[in-house]
Design a protein around this motif. Sequence first.
Motif, mmCIF file in Angstrom:
data_model
loop_
_atom_site.group_PDB
_atom_site.id
_atom_site.type_symbol
_atom_site.label_atom_id
_atom_site.label_comp_id
_atom_site.label_asym_id
_atom_site.label_seq_id
_atom_site.Cartn_x
_atom_site.Cartn_y
_atom_site.Cartn_z
ATOM 1 N N LYS A 1 48.984 18.825 -6.934
ATOM 2 C CA LYS A 1 49.383 18.808 -5.520
ATOM 3 C C LYS A 1 48.291 19.387 -4.632
ATOM 4 O O LYS A 1 48.030 18.884 -3.535
ATOM 5 N N GLN A 2 47.659 20.451 -5.098
ATOM 6 C CA GLN A 2 46.601 21.058 -4.303
ATOM 7 C C GLN A 2 45.396 20.128 -4.188
ATOM 8 O O GLN A 2 44.777 20.029 -3.129
ATOM 9 N N LEU A 3 45.048 19.447 -5.277
ATOM 10 C CA LEU A 3 43.936 18.496 -5.230
ATOM 11 C C LEU A 3 44.244 17.344 -4.275
ATOM 12 O O LEU A 3 43.369 16.913 -3.507
ATOM 13 N N ILE A 4 45.491 16.867 -4.323
ATOM 14 C CA ILE A 4 45.887 15.787 -3.403
ATOM 15 C C ILE A 4 45.770 16.256 -1.958
ATOM 16 O O ILE A 4 45.242 15.540 -1.088
ATOM 17 N N PHE A 5 46.240 17.494 -1.696
ATOM 18 C CA PHE A 5 46.158 18.042 -0.331
ATOM 19 C C PHE A 5 44.702 18.199 0.114
ATOM 20 O O PHE A 5 44.327 17.818 1.233
ATOM 21 N N ILE A 6 43.860 18.770 -0.764
ATOM 22 C CA ILE A 6 42.462 19.023 -0.403
ATOM 23 C C ILE A 6 41.729 17.720 -0.112
ATOM 24 O O ILE A 6 41.044 17.583 0.919
ATOM 25 N N PHE A 7 41.875 16.746 -1.012
ATOM 26 C CA PHE A 7 41.150 15.485 -0.809
ATOM 27 C C PHE A 7 41.731 14.684 0.360
ATOM 28 O O PHE A 7 40.991 13.972 1.055
ATOM 29 N N SER A 8 43.028 14.817 0.584
ATOM 30 C CA SER A 8 43.620 14.154 1.754
ATOM 31 C C SER A 8 43.086 14.773 3.037
ATOM 32 O O SER A 8 42.763 14.058 4.004
ATOM 33 N N PHE A 9 42.990 16.090 3.048
ATOM 34 C CA PHE A 9 42.455 16.796 4.210
ATOM 35 C C PHE A 9 41.006 16.391 4.479
ATOM 36 O O PHE A 9 40.618 16.108 5.626
ATOM 37 N N ILE A 10 40.204 16.348 3.412
ATOM 38 C CA ILE A 10 38.808 15.920 3.559
ATOM 39 C C ILE A 10 38.741 14.473 4.037
ATOM 40 O O ILE A 10 37.923 14.113 4.896
ATOM 41 N N GLY A 11 39.641 13.630 3.494
ATOM 42 C CA GLY A 11 39.666 12.223 3.897
ATOM 43 C C GLY A 11 40.012 12.049 5.367
ATOM 44 O O GLY A 11 39.410 11.221 6.063
ATOM 45 N N ILE A 12 40.987 12.844 5.841
ATOM 46 C CA ILE A 12 41.381 12.764 7.258
ATOM 47 C C ILE A 12 40.223 13.180 8.158
ATOM 48 O O ILE A 12 39.932 12.527 9.182
ATOM 49 N N ILE A 13 39.517 14.256 7.788
ATOM 50 C CA ILE A 13 38.370 14.702 8.586
ATOM 51 C C ILE A 13 37.273 13.635 8.588
ATOM 52 O O ILE A 13 36.690 13.315 9.636
ATOM 53 N N ALA A 14 37.002 13.077 7.397
ATOM 54 C CA ALA A 14 35.955 12.050 7.310
ATOM 55 C C ALA A 14 36.314 10.832 8.158
ATOM 56 O O ALA A 14 35.462 10.289 8.886
ATOM 57 N N ALA A 15 37.586 10.418 8.087
ATOM 58 C CA ALA A 15 38.020 9.263 8.887
ATOM 59 C C ALA A 15 37.917 9.570 10.375
ATOM 60 O O ALA A 15 37.484 8.716 11.181
ATOM 61 N N GLY A 16 38.295 10.785 10.757
ATOM 62 C CA GLY A 16 38.207 11.171 12.156
ATOM 63 C C GLY A 16 36.774 11.178 12.654
ATOM 64 O O GLY A 16 36.482 10.741 13.775
ATOM 65 N N LEU A 17 35.849 11.674 11.831
ATOM 66 C CA LEU A 17 34.443 11.700 12.220
ATOM 67 C C LEU A 17 33.875 10.289 12.368
ATOM 68 O O LEU A 17 33.023 10.038 13.235
ATOM 69 N N ILE A 18 34.355 9.373 11.524
ATOM 70 C CA ILE A 18 33.881 7.992 11.616
ATOM 71 C C ILE A 18 34.448 7.302 12.858
ATOM 72 O O ILE A 18 33.734 6.616 13.604
ATOM 73 N N LEU A 19 35.739 7.524 13.123
ATOM 74 C CA LEU A 19 36.398 6.848 14.240
ATOM 75 C C LEU A 19 36.010 7.444 15.588
ATOM 76 O O LEU A 19 35.787 6.721 16.558
ATOM 77 N N ASN A 20 35.964 8.765 15.654
ATOM 78 C CA ASN A 20 35.597 9.418 16.921
ATOM 79 C C ASN A 20 34.955 10.762 16.590
ATOM 80 O O ASN A 20 35.619 11.801 16.517
ATOM 81 N N SER B 1 34.931 16.584 16.064
ATOM 82 C CA SER B 1 34.085 17.778 16.012
ATOM 83 C C SER B 1 34.605 18.862 16.946
ATOM 84 O O SER B 1 34.604 20.053 16.605
ATOM 85 N N ILE B 2 35.047 18.457 18.127
ATOM 86 C CA ILE B 2 35.593 19.428 19.085
ATOM 87 C C ILE B 2 36.834 20.112 18.502
ATOM 88 O O ILE B 2 36.973 21.339 18.563
ATOM 89 N N ILE B 3 37.736 19.316 17.943
ATOM 90 C CA ILE B 3 38.972 19.877 17.369
ATOM 91 C C ILE B 3 38.640 20.854 16.243
ATOM 92 O O ILE B 3 39.187 21.958 16.169
ATOM 93 N N MET B 4 37.725 20.456 15.359
ATOM 94 C CA MET B 4 37.348 21.324 14.238
ATOM 95 C C MET B 4 36.721 22.618 14.740
ATOM 96 O O MET B 4 37.018 23.705 14.234
ATOM 97 N N PHE C 1 29.424 18.875 22.340
ATOM 98 C CA PHE C 1 30.517 19.757 22.750
ATOM 99 C C PHE C 1 30.459 20.004 24.257
ATOM 100 O O PHE C 1 29.412 20.412 24.781
ATOM 101 N N PRO C 2 31.581 19.828 24.946
ATOM 102 C CA PRO C 2 31.638 20.203 26.366
ATOM 103 C C PRO C 2 31.440 21.709 26.519
ATOM 104 O O PRO C 2 31.648 22.486 25.583
ATOM 105 N N ASP C 3 31.046 22.115 27.720
ATOM 106 C CA ASP C 3 30.788 23.538 27.945
ATOM 107 C C ASP C 3 31.999 24.412 27.641
ATOM 108 O O ASP C 3 31.864 25.515 27.106
ATOM 109 N N TRP C 4 33.199 23.934 27.973
ATOM 110 C CA TRP C 4 34.391 24.770 27.756
ATOM 111 C C TRP C 4 34.621 25.031 26.264
ATOM 112 O O TRP C 4 35.080 26.115 25.879
ATOM 113 N N VAL C 5 34.284 24.037 25.423
ATOM 114 C CA VAL C 5 34.415 24.232 23.974
ATOM 115 C C VAL C 5 33.385 25.244 23.488
ATOM 116 O O VAL C 5 33.689 26.153 22.701
ATOM 117 N N LEU C 6 32.164 25.130 23.975
ATOM 118 C CA LEU C 6 31.118 26.057 23.557
ATOM 119 C C LEU C 6 31.428 27.475 24.033
ATOM 120 O O LEU C 6 31.192 28.444 23.313
#
Length: 654
Positions: A205-224, A229-232, A568-573
Amino acid sequence: MDPFSAIVYLRITYPIYNMRTTQGEDLMQSSFDGVYSGTRNSSIFQILVQDNFLSNEDCDKIDAYSAEIGQSPVKIALNFGFISRKNYERSLTNAGYVFEQIREEAFDDAVLEKIELKFADEHLAVPLRIENHRVVTIMANPDDQLFIDFIRLTYGMEPLIIVASDLDITWLSHKLLGQKYVKSAVFELLNSDNASSALTTFTSKQLIFIFSFIGIIAAGLILNFKVTSIIMNVIMSTFFLCTITFKLFLSLVGSKFELYQAVTKSELKSLNDDDLPVYTIQLPVYKEDKLIKKLIWNLQSIDYPRNKLDIKLLIEEDDDKTLNAVRNLDFPAIFEVIVVPFHMPKTKPKACNYGLHFSRGTYLTIYDAEDIPDTDQLKKVVAMFNKLPEEFICVQCALNYFNRNENFLTRMFTLEYSYWFDYVLPGLDTLDIPIPLGGTSNHFKLAQLVDLGAWDPFNVTEDADLGVRAYAKGHKIAVINSTTYEEANNDFFNWIRQRSRWIKGYMQTYLVHMRDPALLIRKIGFKGFLGFNFFVGATPIMFLINPILILIFIAYVVFDLGIIRTLFPDWVLFISIFNLMVGNILMIYVNMMAVFKRRYYELILFAIANPLYWLMHSVSAYKGLYQLIVNPFYWEKTNHGLSKTHNQNNAAKQ
C-alpha cells in the motif's frame, strides 16, 4: 541418566544449592540457578587466598553473592571485581594448571544437546565430546564439583577436564549453544507482532501511494509545469514553517519545567540499599577496545550496591579486539561478558535482545561504552518508578556531552542535545505525545519490556521506535532530572555516518507506524497522531526539503536568476523566503534557549550557525534515504574514543 533425573538427584544431594526448575522451558534452563557456595572447601579458592589475591572476607562475600544470584563462585569472583583475570590465571598456572586454547576444539552435537547454555554460562564450563569413554569438558574452575557431578550423572562417564580462560569458554559456549536465543532476539517481535517489525521497509500500500504521488506530480509538471511548481513550493515552505513552529511550541512548553526536580534529594536519602532491586545494565559494544578501561572506571562510580548490579557487556562473536581488551585488563572488572552469536542483521537492538535472555534485573538500562551517567542515576530512577503509576514502563534521562567545547561540531551537537532533552522531550511528556527515546539511558521495567517485544532488530533507531510502540500499547514514558554524559562526535565524516543512521531510522519508524493511519489514531489518539507526524515523520522530510528551499532563495536573491522570477510569481517567492527565513530564525532562537538550563553560555553565539548545521543534516538525510532503499538494516558504525578531552569526569561536572 537424563538431564531431568540429574536435576532431581543434585537437588537432593546438594541442598545448599538454591535450584529452581522452570516448567514449560527446556529441562536444563535455569535449573541450576543456585551454585556451590563453599569457597572455603575449594582448592582453587584456597590457592587464590594463599597467593593473596583474595581474602577470607572476599570469599565470604563471594559465597553470599553466589547463593543470592545463582552463579558459580568463580564467575562471581571474576565479574564482581574481586580478582582480575590475569591474577586468576597467574595463580592457577603457578599451581600447575595449564590454560589451553580452545577456539578450534572439536564438538559433538549429541553431547551439546544435553547441556543448556544458561547452565554452562553460570558455571563457565561446557562439555564438548566423548573421547576414550570420557567427556571432554572445558572448565574455568576445574574444582566445580557440581558441574563435575552433572557430567557424571548426565553422560554416565567421568569428565576429561581441560582448563581454559573464562572468556574463551563464554565465547565458545554462546557460539555453540546460543542459536535458539539469537534467533529469538531476531525474530521474536516479527513473530509476535508482525505489524510492528521493520523487516518490511515499504508495504504494498505504501509503495502504491508513493508511486501514485510521484506519478501525479510528474503528470502535473508535464501538463502545467508552472502551476504545479508553485503548488509544490508553497506546500514545502508552509510545511517547513509549521514543523519548526511546532518544535518551538514544544520547547516553550518544556521550558516551564526547567527547574522541576522529578526526584528530590530527600527522596533519594529515603532509599534503603537493602531494599533496592537488582538493576541490569546492558553495554552493547563493537570494536570498542580503546574504551574498555574508561568504561570500567565509569561503572565503578555508580552509587548502587555491587551485588544488586547485573552488568552485561555484549560483545559480537567476531569482535576479538574488545574481547582481548577485556582479557588483558590488569585490574578486576565489574561486568559479565555475553558473546552474541553471529546472525544477521548485525545491529545493536539484536545484541540487546540477546542480552535480555541472561538479564535478571527488575529494571534495565543501556549505556554506550563512553557514557558517564550521574552517579545517583539508578537510585533516582528507582525512586521515580516507586511513585509513578503502573502504566509507566520507562524513564528517559537526559543526554549531553563532556567534550562540548572541543570544536565547532561538538558545540553544535551539544546545543542540539540540550535543546532536545532539556526542552523538547519534557514538552512531549507534558502534552502526552509519544516520546521517541534516546539511544541510551532509557530505564525500563524489564518484564514489561519483554512483554512489549523488546527492540526491533531491523530498526536502526530502535529506541525511538520502541517509545512510539510503547505509547501505542497504553504505556507511558517519564522524563527525569538526571544526565548521562557522552562523547560528542568531533569528526565530520563520523558524524555523517551516525546522523544518516538516525535519520534513516526515523524514516523506518515512520513507515512502520503509518502502515495503517486509522489504526494508529485509535491507538494513540488524534493529538498523539499529529505529534507523531510533526515530530517523527516531519523531521527527515524537513531535512530533505531544506536545501531545495535554500537553492531557490539563492537563485532569487543572490544570483537574481530570471528563470526563477518567470517560474514563480513574486508573492510565491515572498512566502517561500519568509518561511525559510522565519523558520531558520526560530531554530536559532530555540538553540539559544538550550544554553540556559545548563548555563552553557559560551555556546550561545554558535546557535547562529544552525542553518549550516541543518545543511549537514540534509547531507545525512539524503544518504539515509538512499540506504533506506538499498540497504535498510545496515548499521553504520560510529567510532568512539576520538575525543581529545581526557578529563571526562571534570567535564561532566561543569
